[in-house]
Scaffold this active site. Structure first.
Site, mmCIF file in Angstrom:
data_model
loop_
_atom_site.group_PDB
_atom_site.id
_atom_site.type_symbol
_atom_site.label_atom_id
_atom_site.label_comp_id
_atom_site.label_asym_id
_atom_site.label_seq_id
_atom_site.Cartn_x
_atom_site.Cartn_y
_atom_site.Cartn_z
ATOM 1 N N ASP A 189 35.839 36.754 38.551
ATOM 2 C CA ASP A 189 36.209 35.249 37.734
ATOM 3 C C ASP A 189 36.986 35.789 36.522
ATOM 4 O O ASP A 189 36.317 35.938 35.516
ATOM 5 C CB ASP A 189 34.832 34.647 37.528
ATOM 6 C CG ASP A 189 35.353 33.274 37.018
ATOM 7 O OD1 ASP A 189 36.485 33.103 36.589
ATOM 8 O OD2 ASP A 189 34.360 32.426 36.981
ATOM 9 N N HIS A 190 38.301 35.683 36.386
ATOM 10 C CA HIS A 190 38.921 36.184 35.347
ATOM 11 C C HIS A 190 38.700 35.699 33.973
ATOM 12 O O HIS A 190 38.866 36.037 33.114
ATOM 13 C CB HIS A 190 40.221 36.209 35.641
ATOM 14 C CG HIS A 190 41.136 34.994 35.745
ATOM 15 N ND1 HIS A 190 41.031 34.197 37.065
ATOM 16 C CD2 HIS A 190 41.405 33.946 34.859
ATOM 17 C CE1 HIS A 190 41.654 32.966 36.867
ATOM 18 N NE2 HIS A 190 41.893 32.894 35.693
ATOM 19 N N HIS A 252 34.273 28.431 37.171
ATOM 20 C CA HIS A 252 34.639 28.829 35.815
ATOM 21 C C HIS A 252 33.557 27.918 35.030
ATOM 22 O O HIS A 252 32.771 28.411 34.271
ATOM 23 C CB HIS A 252 35.735 28.294 35.558
ATOM 24 C CG HIS A 252 37.033 29.162 36.213
ATOM 25 N ND1 HIS A 252 36.885 30.441 36.395
ATOM 26 C CD2 HIS A 252 38.094 28.662 36.251
ATOM 27 C CE1 HIS A 252 37.857 30.873 36.896
ATOM 28 N NE2 HIS A 252 38.867 29.773 37.055
#
Length: 503
Positions: A189-190, A252
């Site tokens: 999950d960047h 996110h």
């Protein structure tokens, strides 16, 4: 959260990128790997092998990357480093569904490993459409490329979307678990590669002044905002099927909530941190159907102006159905069933075509009692506010009241500001450097474990269920360039609160 003191990725290794001709590879992965090489964070012996269906030779691929890199680097380019980098990059043409392609890949990998002395350590990066994830892993397994023998490691990085609901995420986890052990799977999950996100843990657990007030006695509520000024861009096909809830909230936003709300782990070991994250995500009170209608707001952008420029409505975007009901905005109120957070609302919102791009967490403390100031000009005391800004200018600010100089008692708001760039300089970064580095050293703290992913989908599942049954044309519109539909303001207003406008 790095506990290894600058422990570097010294294991020789080959990084294999599936989907090497795609957007993610040129915009993020290659620049990130180049930055790591500049900072001496890559092993001496390493190589990169790209694979995709586009027919290309290694020479073509190197030329393409050399052209692309100039557009996607934040800072200046060091020619000598790039030359030595690009000499380690190779390309194999192959269809992800063709078993013969994996045989060619395997032979090629042996050749490259010998040439660059990278041993048997492979990092497979799946920068592909999600429908290929389990097939690529299955094929790698069939060729024995995922087996870890005599001190070698094999790891797989999987991009989002990780499933499109709870059932598909479970199915994907199951497919992967037939070939890989959980410790070989790095679900990326960047957002979690951003310094400030990792800093949340340090900020909370290493500062004696904040942890004691990090609970329901002192905190009134928490707001998490992930705003984008861009529209759907070229992702119309994917986005129209997904929507903001699947695209942003299930991963996110709930990750940010978990970091803010989790209990202190007993160590910074990857699994200890992930245990606490999954506990707190599972502790989010489930939505009953009636509550979904009250506590969750969807919206879709109509035409409007962003930064003074007119922009089209979502339904007029390429690859979007002209009568689409897909939400481009979601706001919701969550409650966490725990001793620490009982009755403290967490308000989340995310959307496209909002006034500006900003990700922040605002923690509003309870007001001080007013009795003292009754006879003065200060009727209303503003509550203390702690803002953790994740992008664009990463930092933390604390707002509190101070007396304005002069004979009368007048109180003004002041901000104590900390900005990353000012204190620590700005390293050029795509947000992927930390994550790639961690994967090479085998630190999974910032990656999603199977149960983390499923817990996140578990929170949004009841909302998806209710929305499925709603009559069409039900999604409220908001003007592009505004902060979302009026219903989102009502969500807070009916409890006497309001959204903070990020400064």
């Amino acid at each position: 959260m790095h506990t290894h003191d600058g422990g570097e990725a010294h294991d020789p290794s080959t990084i294999v990128v599936f989907g090497a001709d795609g957007d993610l590879t040129k915009r993020k992965l290659i620049p990130a790997l180049y930055h790591l090489m500049v900072g001496h964070h890559l092993p001496e012996q390493f190589a990169i092998v790209g694979m995709a269906i586009t027919p290309m030779s290694t020479e073509d691929f190197r030329a393409k990357l050399s052209k692309d890199i100039t557009e996607h680097l934040a800072g200046p380019m060091d020619r000598a480093v790039w030359e030595s980098f690009i000499q380690r990059v190779y390309y194999v043409t192959g269809d992800f569904l063709d078993p013969l392609a994996y045989r060619r890949l395997q032979e090629f990998l042996e050749e490259v490993s010998n040439r660059h002395q990278t041993g048997g350590n492979y990092l497979f990066y799946l920068a592909t459409a999600s429908q290929f994830f389990s097939e690529i892993v299955r094929q790698l397994g069939m060729r024995g490329l995922t087996a870890q023998r005599e001190g070698t490691w094999r790891r797989v990085i999987i991009e989002k979307p990780f499933g499109s609901d709870l059932a598909s995420a479970r199915a994907l986890n199951y497919e992967l678990s037939r070939v890989l052990q959980e410790n070989q799977i790095y679900r990326i999950d960047h957002y979690l590669g951003k310094e400030t996100v990792q800093n949340i843990l340090v900020f909370r657990f290493s500062n004696g002044i904040f942890e004691p007030v990090w609970n329901r006695r002192y905190i009134d509520h928490v707001q998490v905002t992930v705003a984008e000024s861009l529209g759907v861009e070229h992702r119309g096909r994917y986005y129209d099927a997904a929507g903001a809830l699947r695209d942003m909230v299930a991963n996110h936003l709930l990750q940010l909530v978990a970091l803010i709300a989790m209990e202190p782990p007993n160590s910074f070991d990857a699994n200890a941190v992930r245990d606490e994250k999954v506990k707190v995500t599972r502790g989010i009170l489930p939505f009953h159907p009636v509550e979904v209608l009250r506590a969750v707001v969807a919206g879709q952008y109509a035409e409007g102006k962003v930064a003074g420029k007119p922009v089209p409505a979502y339904r007029a975007e390429p690859y979007v159905a002209p009568d689409s009901d897909t939400e481009t905005f979601v706001a919701m109120k969550l409650l966490i069933d725990s001793w620490r957070w009982a009755d403290v609302p967490f308000y989340l919102r995310t959307g496209k075509r909002l006034p500006r791009r900003v990700t922040e967490i605002a923690i509003q403390f309870k007001r001080a009692p007013f009795m003292l100031f009754r006879q003065t000009a200060t009727e209303q005391l503003a509550p203390n506010l702690l803002i953790i800004r994740i992008q664009p200018d990463e930092g933390i600010s604390l707002r509190f009241d101070a007396k304005i100089p002069g004979p009368a008692v007048r109180v003004g708001k002041v901000d104590m500001e900390f900005q990353y760039a000012k204190y620590f300089g700005n390293e050029p970064s795509t947000g992927y450097e930390t994550l790639l580095h961690d994967c090479l050293v085998g630190d999974a703290t910032l990656f999603q474990r199977a149960d983390n992913v499923e817990a996140g989908w578990g929170v949004v599942e009841p909302i998806l269920e209710v929305w499925k049954g709603l009559p069409p044309k039900g999604v409220p519109l908001y003007q592009a360039g505004s902060w979302g539909p009026a219903e989102a303001d009502d969500l807070l207003a009916r409890e006497g609160r309001h959204w903070r406008i990020p400064d």
